[in-house]
Design a protein around this motif. Structure first.
Motif, PDB file in Angstrom:
ATOM      1  N   ASP A  83       0.901  -1.215  -0.035  1.00  0.00           N
ATOM      2  CA  ASP A  83      -0.148  -0.097  -0.063  1.00  0.00           C
ATOM      3  C   ASP A  83       0.831   1.355   0.085  1.00  0.00           C
ATOM      4  OD1 ASP A  83      -2.748   0.011  -0.436  1.00  0.00           O
ATOM      5  OD2 ASP A  83      -2.747  -0.958   1.571  1.00  0.00           O
ATOM      6  N   ILE A  84       0.285   2.147  -0.627  1.00  0.00           N
ATOM      7  CA  ILE A  84       0.954   3.656  -0.428  1.00  0.00           C
ATOM      8  C   ILE A  84      -0.052   4.826  -0.746  1.00  0.00           C
ATOM      9  CG2 ILE A  84       1.670   3.591  -3.174  1.00  0.00           C
ATOM     10  CD1 ILE A  84       4.098   5.166  -2.441  1.00  0.00           C
ATOM     11  N   GLY A  85       0.106   5.637   0.034  1.00  0.00           N
ATOM     12  CA  GLY A  85      -0.683   6.785  -0.023  1.00  0.00           C
ATOM     13  C   GLY A  85      -0.858   7.628   1.399  1.00  0.00           C
ATOM     14  N   THR A  86      -1.487   8.656   1.148  1.00  0.00           N
ATOM     15  CA  THR A  86      -1.722   9.599   2.361  1.00  0.00           C
ATOM     16  C   THR A  86      -2.351   8.819   3.602  1.00  0.00           C
ATOM     17  OG1 THR A  86      -3.832  10.801   1.497  1.00  0.00           O
ATOM     18  CG2 THR A  86      -1.584  11.714   0.915  1.00  0.00           C
ATOM     19  N   THR A  87      -2.454   9.381   4.574  1.00  0.00           N
ATOM     20  CA  THR A  87      -3.079   8.751   5.795  1.00  0.00           C
ATOM     21  C   THR A  87      -4.569   9.018   5.473  1.00  0.00           C
ATOM     22  OG1 THR A  87      -1.287   9.523   7.124  1.00  0.00           O
ATOM     23  CG2 THR A  87      -3.485   8.785   8.269  1.00  0.00           C
ATOM     24  N   GLU A  88      -5.006  10.100   4.995  1.00  0.00           N
ATOM     25  CA  GLU A  88      -6.504  10.251   4.542  1.00  0.00           C
ATOM     26  C   GLU A  88      -7.018   9.181   3.690  1.00  0.00           C
ATOM     27  OE1 GLU A  88      -4.087  12.784   4.272  1.00  0.00           O
ATOM     28  OE2 GLU A  88      -4.746  13.287   6.564  1.00  0.00           O
ATOM     29  N   MET A  89      -6.225   9.140   2.606  1.00  0.00           N
ATOM     30  CA  MET A  89      -6.547   8.216   1.310  1.00  0.00           C
ATOM     31  C   MET A  89      -6.796   6.582   2.239  1.00  0.00           C
ATOM     32  SD  MET A  89      -4.409   8.594  -1.978  1.00  0.00           S
ATOM     33  CE  MET A  89      -3.875   6.787  -1.989  1.00  0.00           C
ATOM     34  N   LEU A  90      -5.928   6.374   2.848  1.00  0.00           N
ATOM     35  CA  LEU A  90      -5.783   5.125   3.151  1.00  0.00           C
ATOM     36  C   LEU A  90      -6.861   4.871   4.229  1.00  0.00           C
ATOM     37  CD1 LEU A  90      -1.833   4.310   4.008  1.00  0.00           C
ATOM     38  CD2 LEU A  90      -2.983   3.497   2.017  1.00  0.00           C
ATOM     39  N   LEU A  91      -7.184   5.980   5.067  1.00  0.00           N
ATOM     40  CA  LEU A  91      -8.258   5.610   6.149  1.00  0.00           C
ATOM     41  C   LEU A  91      -9.657   5.549   5.403  1.00  0.00           C
ATOM     42  CD1 LEU A  91      -6.886   7.662   9.283  1.00  0.00           C
ATOM     43  CD2 LEU A  91      -6.776   5.378   8.730  1.00  0.00           C
ATOM     44  N   SER A  92      -9.638   6.289   4.349  1.00  0.00           N
ATOM     45  CA  SER A  92     -10.967   6.148   3.912  1.00  0.00           C
ATOM     46  C   SER A  92     -11.557   4.980   3.084  1.00  0.00           C
ATOM     47  CB  SER A  92     -11.061   7.406   2.627  1.00  0.00           C
ATOM     48  OG  SER A  92     -10.160   6.629   1.591  1.00  0.00           O
ATOM     49  N   THR A  93     -10.687   3.863   3.024  1.00  0.00           N
ATOM     50  CA  THR A  93     -10.858   2.703   2.744  1.00  0.00           C
ATOM     51  C   THR A  93     -11.585   1.927   3.773  1.00  0.00           C
ATOM     52  OG1 THR A  93      -8.806   2.696   1.735  1.00  0.00           O
ATOM     53  CG2 THR A  93      -9.912   0.731   1.625  1.00  0.00           C
ATOM     54  N   ILE A  94     -11.411   2.365   5.153  1.00  0.00           N
ATOM     55  CA  ILE A  94     -12.006   1.480   6.113  1.00  0.00           C
ATOM     56  C   ILE A  94     -12.808   2.619   6.856  1.00  0.00           C
ATOM     57  CG2 ILE A  94     -10.301  -0.287   6.394  1.00  0.00           C
ATOM     58  CD1 ILE A  94      -9.060   1.507   8.675  1.00  0.00           C
ATOM     59  N   TYR A  95     -13.270   3.588   6.366  1.00  0.00           N
ATOM     60  CA  TYR A  95     -13.993   4.459   7.043  1.00  0.00           C
ATOM     61  C   TYR A  95     -15.580   3.786   7.399  1.00  0.00           C
ATOM     62  CZ  TYR A  95     -15.929   8.871   8.770  1.00  0.00           C
ATOM     63  OH  TYR A  95     -16.609   9.955   9.358  1.00  0.00           O
ATOM     64  N   GLY A  96     -16.142   3.871   8.623  1.00  0.00           N
ATOM     65  CA  GLY A  96     -17.498   3.345   8.732  1.00  0.00           C
ATOM     66  C   GLY A  96     -17.468   1.849   8.932  1.00  0.00           C
ATOM     67  N   LYS A  97     -15.974   1.147   8.907  1.00  0.00           N
ATOM     68  CA  LYS A  97     -15.884  -0.249   8.976  1.00  0.00           C
ATOM     69  C   LYS A  97     -15.267  -0.690  10.437  1.00  0.00           C
ATOM     70  CE  LYS A  97     -15.680  -0.877   4.070  1.00  0.00           C
ATOM     71  NZ  LYS A  97     -14.615  -1.213   2.966  1.00  0.00           N
ATOM     72  N   VAL A  98     -14.891   0.372  11.361  1.00  0.00           N
ATOM     73  CA  VAL A  98     -14.050   0.010  12.239  1.00  0.00           C
ATOM     74  C   VAL A  98     -15.249   0.037  13.589  1.00  0.00           C
ATOM     75  CG1 VAL A  98     -12.251   0.686  14.047  1.00  0.00           C
ATOM     76  CG2 VAL A  98     -12.249   1.097  11.489  1.00  0.00           C
ATOM     77  N   TRP A  99     -15.034  -0.933  14.185  1.00  0.00           N
ATOM     78  CA  TRP A  99     -16.085  -1.117  15.521  1.00  0.00           C
ATOM     79  C   TRP A  99     -15.439  -1.518  16.566  1.00  0.00           C
ATOM     80  CZ3 TRP A  99     -21.369  -0.437  13.676  1.00  0.00           C
ATOM     81  CH2 TRP A  99     -21.335  -0.316  12.395  1.00  0.00           C
TER      82      TRP A  99
END
Lengths: 422, 288
Positions: free
Chosen positions: B211-227
């Motif tokens: 993986d490579i990317g800005t923190t925001e970009m990477l986190l957007s992948t799991i946004y709403g999926k962390v519980w």
């Protein structure tokens, strides 16, 4: 570059290990100086300060000879040789022609001071002498004082006899030696040299090997220590952390070990110079090695011994640095260097008996980083080695090899350090 | 300034430490994440020129670093993992030595050493031996030597290891400030360190960039999926089989709080959480 060399030196000198090695070097030099003083001469019959007979090989003997040999100081001309032999024979006549009957006080006063010169004369005449030897004196039976005027002619004759048996079928070596003989200036010079020859031997046999061992201990971790603890990774990532650093480190270590060696030898020699007769350094080398085809004085030979030690220190330093640049373990580096020194010392002893006709002696005394140690002995022992039709004078081969060895190891060390990857 | 890693591979006998890596480093702080043996340190060593790649090349502004050689290294500041001075040397002497190797003139070296000793609060240790310092202080000396030449490219391998929380925060601040004008590449096991200072992240797994990317970009992948959910301890094993568990924290004797990632969460009482880089990192390692 110079700044990095300076910082490398500063870094080395500040460590306790370096300080410890320097202290060991100083103690060793003092001990060897004391040993040289105590074994300065063979055991001589002398007169002590109260004019009583004494037997000494140490400082007392040196002091006595320094005082009594003054009258013999100068060039050993043919006339002087005759006069000395006459004097000796006159004393001998008074005691039935037997040296063992001479009272010790007379011996100390008359014979001991002239013994160094008598030995040179008698040795020249007895080596090729085929008549009956006189067990009661130093000269052959029937030897007349006037014969001593042919001292130098007789010496050359004796040498030719030796060459004839040593170089069978190798006339070119005898020719070369004869040419070298022509360069010797006669008459030979004599001054009391007691102790200098013993110092020279002790420097060659004890001081140089130990100093080189300590020098190897000093430089063994130069590169490998940084490989071991990974500290070289910081240096390598800098502008001058490769080629320049490697060159600076090699130079700094060579300066350090050369200084260490010269300091030790200098200290040892200086201590001895307070006891020995400094004028004795002018004495011709033939007084300690009659058949040396060399125009050197004892002082010059001592200088060559020291120079040979310096060459060996530099070659062993660069060799150890090369090993250090190639290996990660400082202990293995040190063990390898020590192994080379020990093997050379052993082979030197084993092979030196066949000095002039042994190829193995030539190989080990030339193609080894430690070979320059025996530079002075190969000069005085007239060591020529032949390889097919080529005749090589051993000291030349040794110096040439040392220069090539330093150059090649310097380059290899740089290459190894530059290409090292942990 | 731009550093381009082109098709870099590194092989040690049969082991692939790095496999065909392609990255273009530009200004900013780059975080390298990966488990032990993922190839982070190898990549850093290749970047600073200490290791030669088996394949591929590195370019600085389009020029091969092989050709630039010493010139390239004038732009580099490097702090290796497990930093050590390697010899018995005081902090000031060590910094003077490295400054000379970096080609700094005496006066400039003196000035930089004074500045960095103050910046990294090393005043009281100036005359102490580097290798006798505590882990954190030694690490600060390591950072100081890396910064001596005010490098354009700063490569820091585990810079926060051994530092106490106060020192870590301080160092993070220093790195963040410098990241505006320089390329800073750092690796750490502490994902929160990277999260707070790095704006671009690279995740490595067994020598491969996954993986490579800005923190925001990477986190957007799991946004709403962390519980997060509270479950009895005996149910944890079943939970791990169904979901990607990020963290388990025991709160009472038989009860634990589980942080997990799920596309569709049907677990009763589970509460949605703000995603963190650590969540993405662990999720990414399990997924790819």
């Amino acid at each position: 570059m110079l700044r990095i060399v300076g910082l490398e030196l500063k870094m080395q000198l500040k460590t306790k290990k370096t300080m410890g090695i320097f202290v060991v070097g100083v103690v060793m030099s003092i001990l060897i100086a004391l040993l040289s003083i105590n074994t300065a001469t063979s055991r001589n019959i002398i007169l002590d300060k109260e004019n009583k007979v004494a037997y000494s090989s140490g400082k007392m003997s040196v002091d006595y000879l320094k005082k009594t040999q003054k009258e013999y100081e100068g060039f050993l001309t043919e006339e002087k040789s005759v006069e000395i032999v006459k004097r000796y024979q006159d004393v001998l006549k008074q005691y039935d022609g037997r040296e063992d009957l001479i009272p010790h006080d007379v011996y100390a006063k008359e014979i001991t001071p002239m013994m160094d010169i008598l030995n040179v004369i008698s040795y020249s005449f007895t080596t090729s002498y085929d008549g009956e030897l006189d067990v009661n004196g130093v000269f052959p039976k029937g030897f007349k004082a006037e014969m001593a005027k042919d001292l130098y002619k007789q010496r050359l004759e004796a040498m030719k006899e030796i060459w004839k048996t040593k170089y069978i079928g190798r006339e070119e070596i005898s020719e070369k030696l004869e040419n070298r003989e022509k360069n010797i200036k006669y008459p030979l010079y004599f001054a009391n040299y007691s102790g200098w020859d013993s110092l020279k031997s002790n420097i060659a046999l004890i001081l140089i090997p130990i100093t080189i061992l300590l020098a190897c201990l000093l430089v063994a971790p130069a590169f490998s220590k940084h490989y071991e603890n990974d500290s070289d990774r910081v240096f390598r990532a800098t502008q001058f952390g490769r080629h320049t650093l490697a060159i600076a480190r090699i130079i700094a270590n060579m300066i350090l070990t050369s200084f260490f060696y010269l300091f030790n030898v200098g200290l040892c020699t200086t201590i001895c110079s307070f006891v020995f007769n400094c004028n004795g350094l002018k004495t011709s080398v033939q007084f300690i090695d009659l058949f040396a085809s060399s125009d050197l004085s004892i002082g010059e030979l001592l200088f060559i011994t020291i120079l040979g030690g310096l060459f060996a220190t530099i070659t062993m330093t660069i060799f150890t640095l090369f090993l250090s640049s190639a290996m990660k373990s400082s202990i293995v580096v040190l063990a390898s260097s020590v192994f080379i020194i020990v093997v050379n010392m052993i082979l030197n002893i084993i092979l030196s008996g066949n000095i002039n006709d042994n190829m193995a002696y030539f190989v080990f005394n030339t193609f080894s980083p430690y070979s320059a140690v025996s530079l002075s002995s190969s000069i005085t022992s007239n060591a020529y080695v032949y390889c097919g039709s080529i005749v090589i004078w051993l000291p030349v081969a040794t110096i040439l090899f040392s220069i090539l060895f330093v150059g090649s190891n310097f380059a290899l060390c740089l290459k190894k350090y530059n290409n090292y990857q942990n | 300034m731009q550093v381009e890693v082109k098709n870099i591979s590194k092989k040690y006998r049969d082991i692939h430490a790095l496999k065909e890596m392609n990255i273009v480093f530009t200004h900013g702080v780059w975080g390298l994440l990966g488990a032990n043996g993922a190839g982070k340190s190898t990549l850093m060593e290749i970047l600073v020129g200490n290791k030669v790649p088996t394949n591929g090349e590195i370019f600085l502004n389009g020029k091969s670093i092989k050709k630039l050689d010493g010139e390239y290294r004038t732009c580099i500041g490097y702090l290796p993992q497990n930093f050590s001075s390697g010899t018995k040397i005081t902090v000031t002497d060590y910094l003077e030595y490295v400054a000379a190797l970096k080609g700094l003139e005496r006066a400039r070296a003196k000035q930089r050493i004074k500045y960095l000793v103050e910046l990294l609060e090393l005043q009281e240790y100036r005359h102490k031996y580097v290798d006798r310092l505590s882990g954190g202080t030694k690490q600060r000396v390591g950072v100081a030597q890396a910064l001596l030449n005010d490098p354009e490219i700063l490569v820091l391998d585990e810079p926060t290891s051994g530092l106490d929380p106060k020192e870590r925060i301080r160092l993070r601040g220093i790195i963040s400030k410098m990241g505006k004008e320089k390329i800073i590449i750092l690796s750490t096991h502490i994902v929160s360190d990277i999260e707070s200072i790095a704006n671009k992240n690279i995740i490595l797994k067994r020598g491969k960039m996954i993986d490579i990317g800005t923190t925001e970009m990477l986190l957007s992948t799991i946004y709403g999926k962390v519980w997060e959910v509270i479950v009895p301890i005996d149910q944890i094993e079943d939970f791990e089989k169904k979901y990607t568990v990020i963290n388990i924290r025991t709160v009472e004797q038989n009860v634990a709080v589980i942080r997990f990632i799920a596309d569709n969460c049907k677990v009763a009482n589970a509460k949605k959480q703000e995603p963190k880089l650590e969540d993405y990192y662990l999720w990414s390692l399990k997924q790819k």
